[in-house]
Write a protein that holds these residues in place. Structure first.
Motif: not given
Length: 1000
Positions: A158-174
């Motif tokens: 359920k949880e959604v990752t709200i990334a502080a940066s684009k780099e963190e968003a890419c890590r969440a995708v991986q």
């Protein structure tokens, strides 16, 4: 529904505990099972847990049949998306929740985003990916903050990752995609900034009934820090949300979502929750839930004023417009979630929870989530453990009480936030507002920011100075010595949608002013000035000017100033817009109208004529138009007037200011209430609790459009009185001796009638307001013709009304074909609408089906008691609005409560015995008892048998050689149909004279 039902709630969280808790408060609910439930729902009064395997729809269905479950509520969205509601309904089990197709709106983020795009609904920019490399390239290349990462797939968390940066968003995708642990796809979204709201509604697939907005707190720690969770708390309602904004959300978002789903063949029935972000660019949709969210449910349901069970049943039956939810307006709910240590990741279990009785003593409601019972003790089961909810009059008090409750409850490592609701306290000082502000220029005067962004010069002729919204109003020349100001705001609701469909805008402004001015008059206030707000996706100058002219003309008629309007761009689909009005009036401190406590028994009720339809009634109108063969562009039905049906429906409501101001200031009026929200609701506003009111629908002129809506919509008289004003725009309460004097004063300027009186409360349970003869008046092609027969005794109109009849059978009856034939004869007063059998496959069911009569099988073997079985029959009879019951070979003994409720309305045929059996229930006596069978008697079935219950006796035919059974059958066929016609004609006559039961 009169029966007491068993209900099953599926789920184990705080939401499901709240659903069960609210349902258990209904007198219609006998017991609530929760599967699998938690410690809070285990053997708690009317609530208990069940171990039924909820993931297996077949097992759940069998459980419902074995335990006589009359209603199922499904909490977890995954089960709804898997089609559990579809499977239950297919098996004949009533279920509150959307079908699988509609539930995909919440369960699949990419599907919901595509849906929003198809229908032009505002949302964040997004894209879905099955490749982590493509997702990361997209994140790096966007010119907007693409930092919200949602997992999608069967195992998606359920949880959604709200990334502080684009780099963190890419890590969440991986993390999500490389191990395929949390999802098979990812959806990358734009990160929106603003205030987040949760706006929900009940919907039956057509009508939308809004819920007060709530604000959830998703982050784990205070100050919106830490990881995102499913919710650490919420409060409701959100303060200072403008009426115009709520109207925009209800109409442009919730209603359009429901309409669009229906158009796509997935009609949505249940609760729809929408997560919204109030951005600088307007309202944008974040997500959907196909049930109340958790913890939003825990702050919404405690504010529901009416019966939750009744609202659910009306929603399932497609009659939500007749049972709209009502909310406590002077209360606020705050919920603080207590979670296990480690949440939202893996969390500890098995820790004892203490302090729950102390929290209850504080008047708090503690909803359980991740709890279990172990050796009689409540222990944690991980995740979000408890939801501590406080309901108080003010937000600040509710915040403090919820905090006190959390402080009394203890378990090791409890995690909770201490700032739930503090954002709302800030909003009390800074109202929410959404708009796009153009730069001031020569045509756009500069205005204070708190008054609006786009201002127009004030109309001439008003008592105001200055320009636009910044205008001044000098109250002194108005002649008030010690004035009190009265202010209000109104929206037009569903009527706007009909106006937009008809492309007819000239009456809308008049309607808006009339709604505001009439409500000011209800306070005894003179209207002073008026402002409006229009939100649209694309400004149409011609439409704007038409609306403005209508408002200005109505303000001139009301004698108030039109200061101007604000126009804002909003995320509305092309061609749609939303309109709200704001009005201010004044009254001398000692001249305000008295409250409802002034009305007394014997006072007269005066009705002021108005042909218009306003308020929520247009929700019913829209429902009728969806199923009608006529469209807004069709010629108006015969007698309804000239022009199109749309022209007649858009007739503006009457504004009463000029006619009523002198009367209201005379001191002769005890109360005044507009009826825009329905005849019953309007009259109830002027009555204290200790009295009732009786109206005679033959005493006023009902416009033909209401007669058409009544017939076309197949509505009951009660539904008409609840939703529609039925030709009465407002009601006055005056002393009986002054009634004619006041009536003559009003009639010099407009239509008005003496329509009823205030009476002592009804000794039996019944409506606070009774409208006699409404069904008959609506059925007449010209109700006014009866008014011309002054002094003549009113006679029932032959053939105008038929009494609805149900026949109960068991397979051994003989009279059903004769009853069907009798009901079809010209002049019959009976209409067979339903046949109920306690056995499946009997011939009577086939006969009824061939005749086009509805059938139901209610198997007595499935019920634990006779009263449960009878209650089920009673519910079905109420569903079909049955007025009389015939027993034809029905082999079950009816319970005392059932016979008392239907006293004088149940007919049966039995052998006539000589000597006569006093109890009139000789069918229960064996024929071999020594009595002689003399014929057949049709009689009322009473709890206390009496020889006087006989209606008609038919002797045995003369052929003594024929078998007794055949002769008795022939006598029954001769006796039953005329007996039914006799009782039905009497019931029709009594109904026409305001009585509801047959009295011998």
């Amino acid at each position: 529904r009169a029966m007491a039902e068993r209900v099953l709630v599926i789920g184990s969280g705080g939401r499901e505990h709240a659903l069960a808790w609210k349902l258990a408060q209904s007198p219609h609910v006998q017991h609530v099972f929760v599967a699998p439930g938690n410690a809070g729902t285990a053997d708690s009064g009317k609530i208990s847990n069940s171990a039924v395997l909820v993931s297996n729809h077949t097992i759940v269905t069998q459980f419902c049949k074995d335990h006589n479950i009359g209603l199922v509520l499904v909490g977890p969205e995954a089960l709804l998306a898997a089609g559990i509601a579809d499977d239950l309904r297919a098996a004949g089990v009533r279920c509150f929740g959307p079908c699988a197709g509609a539930a995909r709106l919440a369960s699949h983020s990419s599907s919901s985003k595509a849906f929003l795009e198809r229908h032009g609904l505002p949302t964040a920019r997004w894209k879905a990916f099955s490749s982590p490399q493509e997702a990361c390239r997209f994140i790096a290349s966007t010119d907007f903050p693409a930092r919200v990462v949602r997992a999608r797939g069967p195992a998606a968390r359920k949880e959604v990752t709200i990334a502080a940066s684009k780099e963190e968003a890419c890590r969440a995708v991986q993390e999500i995609m490389q191990d395929r642990m949390f999802g098979e796809m990812v959806v990358i979204e734009e990160l929106l900034q603003g205030e987040e709201l949760s706006c929900s509604c009940f919907t039956d697939g057509v009508t939308v009934a809004s819920v007060p907005p709530a604000q959830p707190h998703k982050r784990l720690q205070d100050g919106d820090q830490g990881p995102s969770t499913a919710g650490m708390g919420a409060y409701c309602p959100v303060p200072q949300v403008p009426e115009a904004l709520l109207e925009q959300i209800r109409g442009a978002i919730l209603q359009q979502v429901v309409d669009s789903l229906r158009q796509e063949g997935a009609a949505y029935v249940g609760v729809l929750q929408t997560g919204l972000m109030l951005t600088k660019e307007g309202v944008k949709i974040l997500n959907f839930k196909c049930q109340f969210g958790d913890p939003q449910c825990q702050v919404i349901l405690p504010l529901l004023k009416n019966d939750f069970y009744e609202v659910i049943q009306a929603t399932i039956d497609g009659k939500l417009c007749s049972c709209m939810p009502a909310w406590w307006e002077d209360r606020t709910a705050v919920c603080v979630v207590m979670a296990s240590p480690g949440y939202p990741g893996d969390s500890d279990k098995g820790m004892e929870v203490t302090g729950l009785p102390q929290a209850a003593e504080l008047g708090l409601q503690v909803f359980h989530g991740g709890t279990a019972l172990k050796d009689g003790r409540v222990v944690t089961r991980g995740g979000r453990v408890l939801s501590v909810t406080a309901v108080r009059q003010g937000l600040m008090e509710a915040v403090a009480e919820a905090s006190r409750g959390v402080a009394t409850i203890h378990f090791q490592g409890a995690t909770f936030r201490r700032d739930i609701g503090l954002r709302g306290l800030r909003l009390l000082r800074r109202p929410l507002y959404v708009s796009t502000a153009p730069e001031p220029g020569p045509d756009v005067p500069s205005c204070p920011s708190h008054l609006g962004h786009l201002c127009w010069p004030c109309r001439k002729g008003g008592r105001s100075e200055g320009g636009g919204f910044a205008a001044f109003f000098d109250l002194k020349p108005s002649g008030y010595d010690d004035p009190i100001l009265v202010s209000l705001t109104k929206g037009l609701g569903p009527k706007l949608q009909v106006a937009q469909a008809c492309k007819r805008h000239d009456t809308i402004g008049q309607d808006l002013v009339a709604l505001c001015v009439n409500d000011l008059l209800a306070q005894g206030a003179e209207p002073l000035f008026f402002l409006s707000h229009l939100a649209c996706g694309k400004l149409d100058a011609e439409v704007l000017e038409t609306i403005r002219e209508g408002i200005a003309e109505a303000c001139r008629s009301a004698g108030c100033a039109f200061l101007g309007e604000e126009v804002t761009e909003a995320p509305c689909p092309s061609g749609l817009w939303h309109l709200a009005g704001f009005a201010v009036g004044a009254a001398e401190r000692g001249q305000r109208l008295p409250g409802p406590q002034r009305a007394e028994e014997g006072d007269a009720l005066l009705g002021l004529g108005s042909p218009g339809i306003q308020g929520r009634a247009f929700g019913v109108v829209r429902s009728i138009l969806l199923t009608s063969s006529l469209r807004c562009s069709s010629p108006a039905p015969g007698g309804c007037g000239h022009g199109t049906l749309g022209d007649v429906l858009l007739t503006p409501g009457k504004m009463f200011s000029p006619a009523l101001l002198p009367v209201l200031r005379s001191g002769h009026v005890k109360g005044f209430a507009p009826t825009a929200e329905g005849l019953l609701g309007g009259i109830s506003r002027v009555l204290p609790e200790h009295v009732s009111a009786v109206l005679d629908a033959f005493s006023w002129k009902i416009p033909e459009i209401f007669c058409w809506l009544y017939k076309e919509g197949n509505l009951t008289a009660e539904e008409m009185a609840q939703a529609f004003p039925c030709g009465i725009g407002a009601v006055l309460v005056v002393q009986k001796e002054l009634a004619q004097h006041v009536l003559q004063d009003i009639q010099r300027q407009q239509e008005a009638w003496l329509i009823g009186k205030v009476v002592a409360p009804c000794p039996t349970a019944g409506a606070h307001v009774e409208v006699q003869n409404l069904a008959e008046a609506l059925q007449l092609s010209s109700p006014q013709q009866l008014l011309n027969d002054s002094g003549a005794e009113r006679q029932p109109q032959p053939g105008k009304r038929k009494v609805k009849v149900a026949v109960l059978v068991s397979g051994a009856g003989r009279a059903l074909p004769a009853l069907i034939g009798s009901a079809r004869e010209p002049g019959s007063c009976a209409q067979l609408v339903l046949v109920i059998s306690n056995r499946a496959g009997v011939e009577e069911l086939r006969s009824a089906a061939r005749a086009g009569i509805a059938t139901r099988v209610i198997d007595h073997k499935l019920y634990g008691s006779r009263s449960e079985f009878d209650s089920t029959i009673d519910r079905v009879l109420e569903e079909f609005s049955v007025e009389l019951i015939c027993l034809s070979g029905f082999m079950r003994v009816l319970s005392g409560p059932f016979l008392r409720k239907w006293k004088g309305k149940i007919l049966n045929a039995s052998p006539s015995l000589f000597p006569l059996i006093k109890d009139g229930n000789a069918h229960q006596e064996p024929l071999e008892s020594g009595f002689e069978v003399a014929g057949c008697t049709v009689h009322f079935v009473l709890e206390e048998p009496s020889a006087g219950a006989a209606i008609r006796r038919e002797p045995l035919p003369g052929d003594a050689e024929a078998a007794l059974e055949e002769r008795l059958r022939e006598a029954e066929l001769r006796a039953f149909p005329p007996a039914l016609q006799l009782v039905a004609s009497g019931a029709a006559w009594l109904g026409a004279h305001g009585r509801t039961c047959w009295r011998r």
